[in-house]
Every structure is written in structure tokens, then in C-alpha cells.
Design an enzyme around this catalytic site. Structure first.
Site, PDB file in Angstrom:
ATOM      1  N   GLY A 447      -7.094 -29.366 -15.597  1.00 18.82           N
ATOM      2  CA  GLY A 447      -7.676 -28.233 -16.297  1.00 18.82           C
ATOM      3  C   GLY A 447      -6.796 -27.011 -16.219  1.00 18.82           C
ATOM      4  O   GLY A 447      -5.645 -27.073 -15.793  1.00 18.82           O
ATOM      5  N   LYS A 463     -10.481 -22.135 -11.613  1.00 19.18           N
ATOM      6  CA  LYS A 463     -10.003 -23.363 -12.241  1.00 19.18           C
ATOM      7  C   LYS A 463     -11.149 -24.003 -13.018  1.00 19.18           C
ATOM      8  O   LYS A 463     -12.192 -24.341 -12.447  1.00 19.18           O
ATOM      9  CB  LYS A 463      -9.455 -24.335 -11.198  1.00 19.18           C
ATOM     10  CG  LYS A 463      -8.958 -25.649 -11.821  1.00 19.18           C
ATOM     11  CD  LYS A 463      -7.996 -26.413 -10.933  1.00 19.18           C
ATOM     12  CE  LYS A 463      -8.655 -26.980  -9.722  1.00 19.18           C
ATOM     13  NZ  LYS A 463      -7.748 -27.870  -8.952  1.00 19.18           N
ATOM     14  N   ASP A 559      -0.298 -35.337  -3.768  1.00 21.17           N
ATOM     15  CA  ASP A 559       0.403 -34.758  -4.925  1.00 21.17           C
ATOM     16  C   ASP A 559       1.175 -33.506  -4.519  1.00 21.17           C
ATOM     17  O   ASP A 559       1.036 -32.438  -5.130  1.00 21.17           O
ATOM     18  CB  ASP A 559      -0.593 -34.442  -6.044  1.00 21.17           C
ATOM     19  CG  ASP A 559       0.087 -34.285  -7.407  1.00 21.17           C
ATOM     20  OD1 ASP A 559       1.244 -34.743  -7.553  1.00 21.17           O
ATOM     21  OD2 ASP A 559      -0.523 -33.720  -8.325  1.00 21.17           O
TER      22      ASP A 559
END
Length: 726
Positions: A447, A463, A559
Site C-alpha cells: 500500500g 500506511k 524483507d
């Protein structure tokens, strides 16, 4: 190589009336090999203090009137011969008949069948001293066609297996050969193995290392370094007594292969610094029965050492249980350790050799009980007291956390926030705070992020998750992981909104944006100087160490990349975007089947399908460190061209320069104009190389990375990483 035309220093032949002195060298005709005087910390002389000859080839010319000359051949063989000479004639003397630690193509390691005299390949004593070491390679004196590696000319700890007509049976790497022509010769006079090269332009050598392993190397001209073709034994800890008495061997340890057991210290620290561990370790405190000073005598006890390969030369004694086994060892002064398992009681008398500490993911080891002076065990008791204090603190902390969570639960029901708790926001409130999501800060796969101002004038980052039907899991993960933890290097989650499909997360605002905007020379953002980069790298390491090692469950981010590192007003880094994070527990037993993360930062485990641990984050962090140095992506299209116009992947190039002691400042982001601390650049590149080792057990933990970057912990040079290049 010296300039061959400079005859003041380099000669191609030495006649009987000439001398080879000082810096002069003897060079083979093709310039492949060069011979000179070796000076280990001083001058090397062939005469003693009384000018007496201490070494000679003891040869003389068989023909009257002929002249003897020394020639260094392109094979690396130093030959004494008559001049003029016939190429087919036997030399008067040749160095190939007197091997040291190196075995070149065309040479022999032979056994004289008539005299039973063996020819040895013998290691150096240490990194700087070419004196005879403990390890040697020889043809089996019993007459088989196998070669043996021995320790101190007594203990055979490796065999090549018999020659089967093509290769040695226990060296399967020889089957993969495309460079060498192997042969084994046996006649009434001698037996020997020899080899040659299919391509004479290739330079190769086999040598016995100070590690006690034989290694076949080939020269890579483009990298200006030796490349390991194969080695035996494959594992360092298979080498007999490599760490000496009371030393413990650990495979692929970033801190080196050898450590002293608890209560012991190196007999010679200077030798250990030169990677000569043969002297082993000595007790810090003598045992009661060893100490003649009765007034200072200590009692003894036992230190438990779990998960080890037990030392050799154990004595089996009869005992009914572990307590009796301990009593037997306690009653014998020379007993240094015992073990009790399904095979009964084993004790060790005198020096302990070949103790091997296994890694945490290998539970096949046994438990050894090491006898120590009580004073050494008291230190452990103090440590246990500290641990008990920590446990009590943790229990109290958990109680406080439960109270906070209870308060948070009440807050969620009432819609009001308690201090330090997550706030539940209404969608309309966040829509107003962001002016209908008008000021976009960035975006990603989950997003977009918008700047907002709350009613109390505090600035936040909101977010907004998109395509939420596929993002419910990521939303829950984000709240579950970062919502309950706080650390200076983790972005703080203030609260969230959950109204049907409208899912939003509210974070602290980071005015300097994400790391990638500064690192990769975006013209609208400031270029980070080296000092700032180093502190950011250290902060990220601390944040990851907290996630991996300090939380109740190990949290794997999955990540780690510059886009997920945010910078506050003081450029303090904050790890963000936990949508892919996984709580796996301390035993790392969970199997993550779905690939998570970003291509250029993915560890090999994700591709090979093996279980994922926190070392996946370590790999991603290492790849990112190389980008700190270069100021650009590690992707293939941004790789460097070396001097031979060959593509070189930047992490591989950096690792090679560090390994060779080259100019590390040449690796730096050009915008820094080499304005950096060379030691810190070396340290960062070294850590990065360790972090991206293909085998995850070879990588450091993030806690170790913090200590290394802080300068608390020193590390050895890592193997050149192979996976990124592949």
C-alpha cells in the site's frame, strides 16, 4: 614478478662462478617461477655463526672440464646440471627430489622400495615460519597405493584410499577433473603419484597447509589470487589434535576454529595468533592434587560441556550410574574428564585431544564433564546468580506487560488509549489527519504511506493497505509483531484503524524518509557521509539483534532492504514494514514454505527450500552492507568491469579486495571521494562477506555483527562468497 630484463636483480641461470645474493632472484625462462632468499623476520643464511656450511646439494660435475649451472625451470623445479647439457640427461640434483610443503605438476611424492625411505610433503610451522610443522603427507609405508596424512609422523588421520587406475578411491573430486592428468607409477625401485596439466598455461599447486589439510589450488589471473580446487580432509576438525590439548574445535566459526575449554587458556598466545594451535591450552588454576602449596589448595568440580564430539583415547570403566562415574574420575588425580551415556562410563586420563563443539543445529553430540578447580566453577555460580536475577526481572517484566495488555484490551473496547498502548483510530479521523490522503510519502507492495497531523499536532505516517482481501494476514502480522515491542531502532506503531475493508496503520513520522533515497544518490536527498552510513549500519544491526535474540519469540523480518529502513531527524535508523515478519520460536522448527522478501536480498535458503531461520535476515543485511559501501544496487546491471573488462559482481569484487589486503577505499561510493576510515570500510566489507555465506550456519548472528562493528570482536577473513556470483 620482477622485470626479467633487470639483470641487476633477476637471473635466468647461475654458473659455478656466480653468486645469488641479497635481492637477486633466479627466474624461469618463461617467467612463471621465481626463486629467491626467504627472510622470515630477518636474514636467511646458509652458513652458521662460524661460517661453516650448513647445507649443500653435495654434487659435483661427473665430467672433467664441464661447468655446473643452476636453472629454475618453468615447472618450478630447481635443477643443477652440466653445461652444455642434454635435455634427456639426468640432473645432478633437483629440488623435486626434496619436497617441502608444495607439490608441483611433474613432481613426485615417492616411496623408495629398496631403502623403505619415504618422501614427505610437510606443512610449515605457522603462517610466518617455514620450519617443519606437525602435518605431513606420505605414501603408505606398508606398501599399499594409498597416501596418508599424519600428525607428528605417528598418527594417521586421513587416507586417500587406494589407487584404482584413474583416481584415489576416497578423493571423488578427482572424477570432476578437467585440468589435470593423474598417474600412479609402481616398479621394483619406487612407487609414486604424479600429475601434469592438460593446458600448460595454467598454474597449479598442491600443498599441505598449516591447517593439516592438503589443498589443490589453481591461479586465477583475472582476480590475481589462488582458487581452491579441492581439499582433504574436508572438515577442519577432522585433523588430528589440530587445537592441541584442552582445545575445542568448531567448524566454520567466524571467530576461528580453535578455542580453549572453560578454565583453560592458550599456552602460547603468540603462536595462536599465527594460527599454530598445536601447543594447546593450559589450566588457569591448578587442581588440588597438582598444587604443592597446601594452604592454597582448591577443591574440584565438573563443568558440563554439552553437544560435543567426545575426545579420543577414552578408558571404559565399570559403574552403575552417572554419579559413580563422576566419583571414579574425582578419585583419580590425573582424570581430567568423564562422560556417561548408553555405553556406560568413560574417563580421560591426561590431555584431552580432539574435542569438537557441534553447532546448535546439530544435536548429535554427547555431554562431557570437565574437571576444574572450584574457583573456576565459582565464576559460573556468580553467572548463574546473574541469570537468576535476569529471570526474576523478566518475570516482573512479563507481569507489567500483562498489565499493559489488559489496559490495552480495555482501551480497545472503550475507544480510549492508555499511555504506551496502541490507539484505535476511526477512518474518518485519519482521513482528516492526512487531508484525504493528499501528501504521499512513499509506497510498496502492501500500500501507500501518507503524512498526517493529529489533533494534538503530532506528525504521523499513515500506511493505507490496498487490495485488502489479500492483505489481512500482513495487517495482523504488523500489529502482532511491532505492536508489542519497542526499540530505538524499530519504527514505533502508534495505532491502527480496522473498519471493514479499511485497514490503516499509524506510525511515528520519519522526516528523512527511507534509506534508499539517500543511499542511491537521489538528487533530492542528502548524500550520506561515511560516518553516518556506519552508524546507520550499526543501528540496523542492533534492531535486528533485538528482534532475533531479545524478544520472547524470535522475529524474522523477512524483507530487510534499504526501502524498509526509515531515518528520523537525526538519521537514526528505524526498521519498518513488518508485514512479512514471522514469529518462529527459539528452536527455529517452523518451516516457511512461501518465499518472502525482495529478489536482490533473498538468501539461498528461500530458493533451495530448506527451513528458514533468522540467518535469512543476516544474509539480506549483508547484501545491504555492500550497498552502504558502493552507494549503488547489487543488481547485475550495475556490476563493475574489472581491468580485463570482465563483469564482476560487486560483493565478489569487494570480498576479493579485502581478502588480498587491497585498497578498500577503491570500493567506496565515488561521491564520498574516499573520505572514510579504511579500517571501518574493511570491517564492514568483511562482515558483509561473512553474512552472505551460502551455508547459513557459517553466517554470524546479528548480535555478533553488532560486536564486530563496535570493534569489540575480531574476525578472520571469510571465504570468498560464491552464491551471489552464481
Amino acid at each position: 614478478m620482477r622485470n626479467l630484463r633487470d639483470l641487476r636483480y633477476a637471473l635466468t641461470t647461475v654458473s659455478a662462478d656466480q653468486k645469488l645474493t641479497g635481492d637477486q632472484t633466479l627466474v624461469s625462462e618463461g617467467g612463471v617461477f621465481e626463486l629467491g632468499f626467504f627472510k622470515p623476520g630477518g636474514n636467511l643464511a646458509l652458513l652458521d655463526g662460524s661460517s661453516n656450511q650448513v647445507w649443500s646439494t653435495n654434487t659435483s660435475s661427473p665430467r672433467s672440464g664441464s661447468v655446473v649451472e643452476a636453472v629454475l625451470l618453468d615447472s618450478g623445479n630447481l635443477v643443477l646440471r652440466d653445461r652444455p647439457h642434454d635435455d634427456a640427461s639426468e640432473p645432478l640434483w633437483q629440488s623435486f627430489d626434496h619436497q617441502t610443503d608444495t607439490f608441483l605438476p611433474g613432481g613426485k611424492i615417492k616411496l623408495n622400495k629398496k631403502t623403505k625411505k619415504a618422501q614427505y610433503l610437510t606443512s610449515w610451522k605457522n603462517l610466518e615460519d617455514p620450519a617443519t610443522g606437525l602435518f605431513s603427507l606420505e605414501l603408505d609405508p606398508e606398501g599399499s597405493t594409498a597416501y596418508l596424512i599424519t600428525w607428528n609422523k605417528t598418527e594417521h588421520y586421513w587416507t586417500s584410499g587406494s589407487w584404482n587406475g584413474h583416481i584415489f578411491s576416497l578423493v571423488p573430486e578427482m572424477r570432476l577433473n578437467y585440468i589435470f592428468n593423474f598417474s600412479f607409477v609402481s616398479n621394483e625401485n619406487e612407487s609414486y603419484f604424479t600429475y601434469s596439466l592438460y593446458n600448460s598455461s595454467i598454474v597449479s599447486r598442491l600443498f599441505i597447509d598449516i591447517t593439516g589439510q592438503i589443498k589443490q589450488l589453481t591461479w586465477l589471473e583475472s582476480f590475481q589470487q589462488w582458487n581452491l580446487f579441492w581439499s582433504q580432509p574436508r572438515q577442519q576438525c577432522e585433523v588430528y589434535a589440530f587445537c592441541g590439548a584442552f582445545g575445542s574445535c568448531t567448524e566454520n566459526s567466524m571467530l576461528g576454529p580453535c578455542n580453549c575449554l572453560k578454565g583453560f587458556e592458550p599456552k602460547s598466545l603468540s603462536d595462536w595468533n599465527l594460527e599454530d594451535y598445536s601447543g594447546g591450552c593450559q589450566r588457569k588454576t591448578k587442581l588440588q592434587c597438582e598444587n604443592s602449596n597446601a594452604s592454597n589448595r582448591d577443591k574440584v568440580g565438573f563443568q558440563e560441556i554439552p553437544n560435543v564430539v567426545l575426545p579420543k583415547e577414552a578408558q571404559s570403566v565399570g559403574s552403575g550410574n552417572a554419579g559413580e562415574c563422576q566419583s571414579i574420575c574425582l578419585s583419580i588425580c590425573s582424570c581430567t574428564a568423564y562422560a556417561y551415556d548408553s555405553n556406560g562410563c568413560s574417563i580421560w586420563d591426561g590431555n584431552l585431544l580432539n574435542v569438537q563443539q557441534l553447532s546448535s543445529d546439530d544435536s548429535s553430540g554427547e555431554t562431557l564433564y570437565l574437571k576444574l578447580a572450584a574457583s573456576e566453577l565459582h565464576a559460573d555460580k556468580s553467572s548463574k546468580g546473574t541469570i537468576i536475577g535476569i529471570v526474576v526481572g523478566v518475570v516482573l517484566g512479563v507481569g507489567i506487560l500483562l498489565a499493559i495488555l489488559w489496559s490495552r484490551k480495555r482501551m480497545l473496547v472503550s475507544g480510549k488509549a492508555a499511555e504506551g498502548s496502541l490507539v484505535v483510530y476511526g477512518y474518518r479521523d485519519l482521513q482528516d489527519a492526512t487531508r484525504n490522503f493528499s501528501e504521499k510519502l512513499g509506497g510498496g507492495g502492501f500500500g501507500s504511506v501518507f503524512k498526517g497531523t493529529l489533533d494534538d499536532s503530532s506528525v504521523v505516517a499513515v500506511k493505507k493497505l490496498e487490495s485488502f482481501s489479500q492483505r489481512e494476514k500482513q495487517f495482523q502480522t504488523e500489529i502482532r509483531t511491532i505492536g508489542t515491542i519497542q526499540h530505538v531502532n524499530l519504527v514505533r506503531l502508534h495505532g491502527f484503524c480496522s473498519e471493514g475493508t479499511k485497514k490503516l496503520l499509524v506510525y511515528e513520522y520519519m522526516p528523512n524518509g527511507s534509506l534508499d533515497l539517500h543511499l542511491f544518490q537521489n538528487k533530492n536527498f542528502v548524500v550520506l557521509d561515511w560516518k553516518t552510513r556506519y552508524q546507520i549500519a550499526l543501528g540496523i544491526a542492533r534492531g535486528l539483534a533485538y528482534l532475533h535474540e531479545k524478544c520472547k519469540d524470535c522475529i524474522i523480518h523477512c524483507d530487510v532492504k534499504p526501502e524498509n529502513i526509515l531515518l528520523d531527524a537525526d538519521f537514526c535508523p528505524k526498521i519498518a514494514d513488518f508485514g512479512l515478519a514471522k514469529l518462529v520460536g527459539r528452536d527455529f522448527s517452523r518451516f516457511l514454505a512461501t518465499v518472502r522478501g525482495t529478489k536482490n536480498y533473498l538468501s539461498p535458503e528461500w530458493i533451495s527450500g530448506v527451513p528458514i531461520t533468522a540467518k535469512a535476515d543476516v544474509y539480506s543485511y549483508g547484501m545491504m552492507l555492500f550497498e552502504f559501501v558502493s552507494g549503488r544496487r547489487n543488481s547485475g546491471e550495475l556490476s563493475d568491469c574489472d581491468e580485463d573488462d570482465q563483469f564482476t559482481f560487486f560483493p565478489t569484487r569487494a570480498a576479493n579486495i579485502v581478502a588480498q589486503g587491497g585498497n578498500v577505499l577503491s570500493l567506496l561510493d565515488p561521491s564520498l571521494e574516499q573520505n572514510a576510515d579504511a579500517e571501518e570500510v574493511t570491517r564492514m566489507a568483511t562482515v558483509a562477506s561473512w553474512c552472505i555465506q551460502e551455508n547459513d550456519t557459517h553466517r554470524p548472528t546479528m548480535g555478533q555483527v553488532v560486536h564486530i562493528l563496535d570493534g569489540i570482536l575480531d574476525v578472520n577473513l571469510p571465504p570468498i562468497p560464491t552464491f551471489p556470483q552464481n
